[in-house]
Write a protein that holds these residues in place. Structure first.
Motif, PDB file in Angstrom:
ATOM      1  N   THR A  48       0.841  -1.195   0.000  1.00 45.72           N
ATOM      2  CA  THR A  48       0.000   0.000   0.000  1.00 45.72           C
ATOM      3  C   THR A  48       0.874   1.241   0.000  1.00 45.72           C
ATOM      4  O   THR A  48       1.743   1.396   0.866  1.00 45.72           O
ATOM      5  CB  THR A  48      -0.925   0.033   1.233  1.00 45.72           C
ATOM      6  N   THR A  55      -2.749   0.487  -4.170  1.00 42.02           N
ATOM      7  CA  THR A  55      -2.428  -0.815  -3.581  1.00 42.02           C
ATOM      8  C   THR A  55      -2.062  -1.797  -4.688  1.00 42.02           C
ATOM      9  O   THR A  55      -2.477  -1.652  -5.845  1.00 42.02           O
ATOM     10  CB  THR A  55      -3.605  -1.379  -2.769  1.00 42.02           C
ATOM     11  N   THR A  74       9.387  -5.796   2.185  1.00 42.86           N
ATOM     12  CA  THR A  74       8.869  -5.875   3.556  1.00 42.86           C
ATOM     13  C   THR A  74       9.874  -5.282   4.536  1.00 42.86           C
ATOM     14  O   THR A  74       9.510  -4.533   5.455  1.00 42.86           O
ATOM     15  CB  THR A  74       8.568  -7.342   3.913  1.00 42.86           C
ATOM     16  N   ALA A 117      10.184  -1.415   3.933  1.00 41.68           N
ATOM     17  CA  ALA A 117       8.982  -0.732   4.427  1.00 41.68           C
ATOM     18  C   ALA A 117       9.019  -0.603   5.950  1.00 41.68           C
ATOM     19  O   ALA A 117       8.589   0.416   6.509  1.00 41.68           O
ATOM     20  CB  ALA A 117       7.732  -1.488   3.985  1.00 41.68           C
ATOM     21  N   SER A 118       9.572  -1.638   6.620  1.00 33.93           N
ATOM     22  CA  SER A 118       9.668  -1.590   8.083  1.00 33.93           C
ATOM     23  C   SER A 118      10.645  -0.507   8.550  1.00 33.93           C
ATOM     24  O   SER A 118      10.588  -0.064   9.695  1.00 33.93           O
ATOM     25  CB  SER A 118      10.099  -2.947   8.641  1.00 33.93           C
ATOM     26  N   GLN A 133      10.744   2.447   7.070  1.00 32.15           N
ATOM     27  CA  GLN A 133      10.195   3.701   6.530  1.00 32.15           C
ATOM     28  C   GLN A 133      11.070   4.257   5.399  1.00 32.15           C
ATOM     29  O   GLN A 133      11.272   5.466   5.248  1.00 32.15           O
ATOM     30  CB  GLN A 133      10.034   4.771   7.623  1.00 32.15           C
ATOM     31  N   ASP A 151       9.298   6.650   2.823  1.00 30.10           N
ATOM     32  CA  ASP A 151       8.432   7.712   3.337  1.00 30.10           C
ATOM     33  C   ASP A 151       8.852   9.078   2.792  1.00 30.10           C
ATOM     34  O   ASP A 151      10.038   9.453   2.822  1.00 30.10           O
ATOM     35  CB  ASP A 151       8.453   7.740   4.864  1.00 30.10           C
ATOM     36  N   THR A 179       3.749   7.202   2.741  1.00 35.74           N
ATOM     37  CA  THR A 179       4.184   5.964   3.401  1.00 35.74           C
ATOM     38  C   THR A 179       3.996   4.805   2.451  1.00 35.74           C
ATOM     39  O   THR A 179       3.097   4.825   1.590  1.00 35.74           O
ATOM     40  CB  THR A 179       3.396   5.681   4.702  1.00 35.74           C
ATOM     41  N   THR A 212       3.736   0.556   2.839  1.00 36.20           N
ATOM     42  CA  THR A 212       3.682  -0.564   3.794  1.00 36.20           C
ATOM     43  C   THR A 212       3.454  -1.880   3.057  1.00 36.20           C
ATOM     44  O   THR A 212       2.923  -1.909   1.943  1.00 36.20           O
ATOM     45  CB  THR A 212       2.553  -0.366   4.824  1.00 36.20           C
ATOM     46  N   ALA A 272       1.892  -5.796   3.944  1.00 32.37           N
ATOM     47  CA  ALA A 272       1.136  -6.573   4.930  1.00 32.37           C
ATOM     48  C   ALA A 272       0.721  -7.891   4.298  1.00 32.37           C
ATOM     49  O   ALA A 272       0.464  -7.986   3.094  1.00 32.37           O
ATOM     50  CB  ALA A 272      -0.083  -5.801   5.397  1.00 32.37           C
TER      51      ALA A 272
END
Length: 277
Positions: free
Chosen positions: A111, A120, A136, A139-140, A142, A145, A271, A273, A275
């Motif tokens: 996303t 998305t 992943t 993204a963790s 940032q 961003d 951002t 992310t 998931a």
């Protein structure tokens, strides 16, 4: 006279029989000793073979145990992360490296919350596990961003390129598009024999002409595009394609030549992310 000769012959025969008996006895004893020695040697050979078999089996078990210990856990695959120190000219954002093993089953949802709305994408971790694992991880951290999609192409190749961690702030810089993480990795899930190679809605990874140069930059295909199948396919846009199309429709500033430059309609990833789906 005859009687004397008979006694002499009898005595000689007795001595001969005694000697033969003694030789037979000696031969029997010799055969017994040899049989005992032979049996002992056989036991030694058998024992040695048993020791070798046990050792060999033990070594094989040790090897299997070592292989099992080093094998990735079920549902994961080992990825090779190549350090990137900037010697290639890239502007490196040091965030370390992802874990050595990443999931290679299941799906994830990427996303991007942008200044123009949410975009998305569906990501199949079985097809591009290392790329999904890298996303992943980044993204963790940032990593993306407040970064801008820095490139738009409108002639032949119809893509919007994003993912440079240094493409931030107001305006554009010549260095935009040269940034990436402190690692790179091999390409995967290449669309060989697909026509078109990169259909509308594809998210694929940007790279240099060198192999194993995939990092953090990616491009979104807003119209079917045929490129050499050298770029990892990460996933497919499931929502927000209209946002990308609106950026493409606004055009490019042609900073890199006709139909290739910065998007006139700026799009910023606030951002990003990942998931599990």
């Amino acid at each position: 006279m005859s009687s004397i000769k008979d006694r002499q012959r009898a005595a000689a025969r007795a001595r001969l029989e005694k000697e033969m008996a003694e030789r037979a006895s000696a031969a029997r004893k010799r055969r017994q000793r040899q049989a005992i020695i032979g049996s002992a040697l056989a036991i030694v050979v058998i024992a040695g073979a048993a020791v070798w078999i046990v050792a060999a089996l033990g070594n094989d078990d040790d090897k299997k145990s070592a292989d099992a210990a080093s094998a990735p856990p079920a549902g994961t695959v080992a990825c090779t992360w190549i350090p990137e120190d900037g010697s290639t000219g890239a502007k490196v954002k040091d965030v370390g490296t992802p874990p050595p093993n990443v999931p290679n089953v299941g799906k994830a949802t990427m996303t991007m919350d942008t200044n123009l709305g949410a975009i998305t994408a569906d990501v199949d971790q079985a097809k591009a596990p290392c790329t999904a694992g890298a996303f992943t991880y980044l993204a963790s951290k940032q990593f993306w961003d407040n970064t801008k999609c820095h490139r738009l192409t409108t002639e032949g190749i119809k893509v919007l390129q994003c993912g440079d961690p240094t493409a931030t702030g107001k305006g554009w810089r010549e260095s935009d598009g040269s940034g990436g993480p402190s690692f790179r990795y091999a390409e995967e899930n290449l669309p060989v024999n697909a026509k078109p190679a990169y259909p509308k809605g594809t998210i694929a990874m940007a790279k240099t002409s060198a192999p194993s140069s995939t990092g953090s930059q990616f491009f979104i295909v807003y119209e079917d595009t045929d490129l050499p199948p050298d770029y990892t396919v990460l996933g497919t846009i499931s929502k927000g394609m209209d946002i990308v199309e609106s950026v493409a429709k606004a055009g490019t500033d042609n900073a890199n030549g006709k139909g290739d430059g910065h998007p006139k309609k700026e799009i910023t990833i606030k951002t990003l992310t990942m998931a599990a789906a």
